[in-house]
Design an enzyme around this catalytic site. Structure first.
Site, PDB file in Angstrom:
ATOM      1  NE  ARG A 198      -3.327  -0.021   2.922  1.00 38.89           N
ATOM      2  CZ  ARG A 198      -2.835   0.294   4.123  1.00 38.89           C
ATOM      3  NH1 ARG A 198      -2.340   1.503   4.322  1.00 38.89           N
ATOM      4  NH2 ARG A 198      -2.844  -0.588   5.099  1.00 38.89           N
ATOM      5  CE1 TYR A 219     -15.982  12.770 -15.348  1.00 38.43           C
ATOM      6  CE2 TYR A 219     -15.334  12.861 -13.052  1.00 38.43           C
ATOM      7  CZ  TYR A 219     -15.814  12.154 -14.132  1.00 38.43           C
ATOM      8  OH  TYR A 219     -16.140  10.835 -13.989  1.00 38.43           O
ATOM      9  CG  ASP A 261      -9.147  17.199 -14.491  1.00 41.63           C
ATOM     10  OD1 ASP A 261      -8.470  16.637 -15.376  1.00 41.63           O
ATOM     11  OD2 ASP A 261     -10.169  16.686 -13.992  1.00 41.63           O
ATOM     12  CE  LYS A 274     -12.279   9.403 -18.472  1.00 40.10           C
ATOM     13  NZ  LYS A 274     -12.493  10.615 -17.704  1.00 40.10           N
TER      14      LYS A 274
HETATM   15  C1  LIG Z   1     -13.061  11.003 -16.469  1.00 40.13           C
HETATM   16  C2  LIG Z   1     -12.589  12.247 -15.816  1.00 40.13           C
HETATM   17  C3  LIG Z   1     -12.302  12.287 -14.443  1.00 40.13           C
HETATM   18  C4  LIG Z   1     -12.517  11.088 -13.549  1.00 40.13           C
HETATM   19  O1  LIG Z   1     -11.664  10.031 -13.880  1.00 40.13           O
HETATM   20  P1  LIG Z   1     -11.984   8.476 -13.590  1.00 40.13           P
HETATM   21  O2  LIG Z   1     -10.735   7.818 -14.052  1.00 40.13           O
HETATM   22  O3  LIG Z   1     -13.215   8.128 -14.375  1.00 40.13           O
HETATM   23  O4  LIG Z   1     -12.221   8.325 -12.127  1.00 40.13           O
HETATM   24  C5  LIG Z   1     -11.821  13.473 -13.919  1.00 40.13           C
HETATM   25  N1  LIG Z   1     -11.667  14.571 -14.689  1.00 40.13           N
HETATM   26  C6  LIG Z   1     -11.950  14.572 -16.003  1.00 40.13           C
HETATM   27  C7  LIG Z   1     -11.753  15.815 -16.799  1.00 40.13           C
HETATM   28  C8  LIG Z   1     -12.429  13.415 -16.611  1.00 40.13           C
HETATM   29  O5  LIG Z   1     -12.727  13.425 -17.916  1.00 40.13           O
END
Ligand SMILES: *Cc1c(COP(=O)(O)O)cnc(C)c1O
Length: 358
Positions: A46, A97, A168, A193
């Site tokens: 962990r 998001y 982000d 992504k």
């Molecule tokens: C998908 C996404 C998230 C969340 O990510 P997960 O991997 O689905 O938990 C956060 N910010 C943005 C801009 C996203 O497109």
């Protein structure tokens, strides 16, 4: 060779590998263990894993900071938000998001934080909201309106007021935007992504600036990860690193496809408005019609995958307002297009035919 002098297209390939020794494996190890023999640098998994370290080395270098891999993008969002003191105020785009927005709303209702929603493109209004805030949360381009913020100006203004800046960077990736160099304190990623790029795993990451203040934030996020157990699976991390190897070529193709599609969609009879920031591989369109019309278009595509999520090699389409929690400023008829790496003429024919149902 000094990696900092290499182009990002090279670094995505060459970083996060084991030392070159005769007989050594070429890629990073996939280390599946819960514990380690005593008296080494890490006791328990962990707290650390060599596969994490490989991914973190590569992503940290691309963003110009120190990376931490986490269980998902939302785990990274939660880790970054853990830096807000109790009762602190967070300035956030009114359309961002939806997991981030819903988390903030829940925490505000529980009395843990205060939230100010802003139009992130209105730099003056954002700066005016910063006095007394604890954190400025930036997405740029935003999900799904693809609004672009003046990241550097906002970051300078926030820093001057002692406000932590989180960006982000999921949509832009470090190949198109490096927020730490623009003055951000923390970069957040959904590695689900573009970074991993194949729609086959969930993963997240944070990256903090390489100065003393950044190292303090890094240590707080690392503790959060360990104590909340927000840890990444080694298999997911290994796959994400494998995906990261092709980020540069995937993005090159996807961005070129997106530019072609965005320009053809302008003036299409089935499209009321095209939202495209001029870079990246995300394009949103307001379909000329209502929510049902937009749903028909999404359902009529044969090649485009009708699914939530983005950033994979396959093109994806979704009407965002079908998601509970999506803010009302997002039009009912908005389709978010994640443009993939297929042949652009095939993508166009499929989309054009589907838009013909409007
Ligand atoms: C998908 C996404 C998230 C969340 O990510 P997960 O991997 O689905 O938990 C956060 N910010 C943005 C801009 C996203 O497109």
């Amino acid at each position: 060779m000094d990696h900092d002098e290499l182009s990002p297209a090279t670094r995505v390939v060459s970083l996060g590998r084991v030392p070159r020794e005769p007989g050594a494996q070429v890629g990073a190890p996939l280390t599946l263990t819960s514990t380690y023999h005593a008296d080494g640098p890490v006791n328990y998994a962990r707290a650390g894993n060599p596969t994490w370290a490989a991914f973190e080395e590569a992503l940290g270098s691309l963003e110009g900071g120190e990376a931490l891999v986490l269980a998902s993008g939302m785990a990274a969002v939660a880790a970054a938000l853990s830096l807000v003191p109790h009762g602190g105020r967070v300035v956030v785009p009114s359309a961002a998001y939806n997991g981030t927005l819903v988390t903030l709303t829940d925490r505000a209702e529980a009395g843990e934080v205060e939230v100010t929603h802003v139009d992130i493109t209105d730099t003056g209004a954002v700066v005016a909201a910063l006095d007394g805030a604890a954190m400025l949360w930036i997405e740029s381009p935003t999900n799904p309106l693809l609004d672009v913020a003046e990241v550097e100006t906002l970051a300078q203004a926030a820093r001057a007021r002692g406000v932590l800046v989180v960006v982000d960077n999921t949509f832009a990736t470090p190949l198109l935007q490096k927020p730490l160099a623009l003055g951000a304190d923390v970069v957040v990623h959904s590695a689900t992504k573009y970074l991993s790029g194949h729609s086959d795993l969930l993963l997240g990451a944070t990256v903090t600036s390489p100065d003393d203040a950044g190292r303090g934030l890094h240590e707080r996020i690392r503790r959060h990860r360990q104590l909340h157990g927000a840890i990444a699976g080694p298999m997911e991390t290994w796959l994400a690193l494998r995906g990261l190897r092709t980020l540069s070529v995937r993005l090159e193709r996807a961005c070129a496809n997106a530019a072609v599609l965005a320009s053809r969609l302008e003036g299409h009879a089935g499209v009321e408005r095209v939202r495209y920031p001029g870079f990246g591989a995300m394009v949103s369109i307001d379909v000329a019609g209502d929510a049902d019309a937009a749903e028909r278009v999404a359902a009529a595509t044969l090649l485009w995958v009708h699914s939530t999520s983005l950033g994979g090699v396959e093109s994806q389409v979704e009407r965002r307002r079908r998601q509970p929690g999506e803010p009302e400023v997002v039009p009912e008829s908005l389709l978010r297009l994640s443009v993939g790496i297929e042949d652009v003429e095939d993508l166009w024919r499929d989309l054009d035919a589907a838009l013909g149902t409007v």
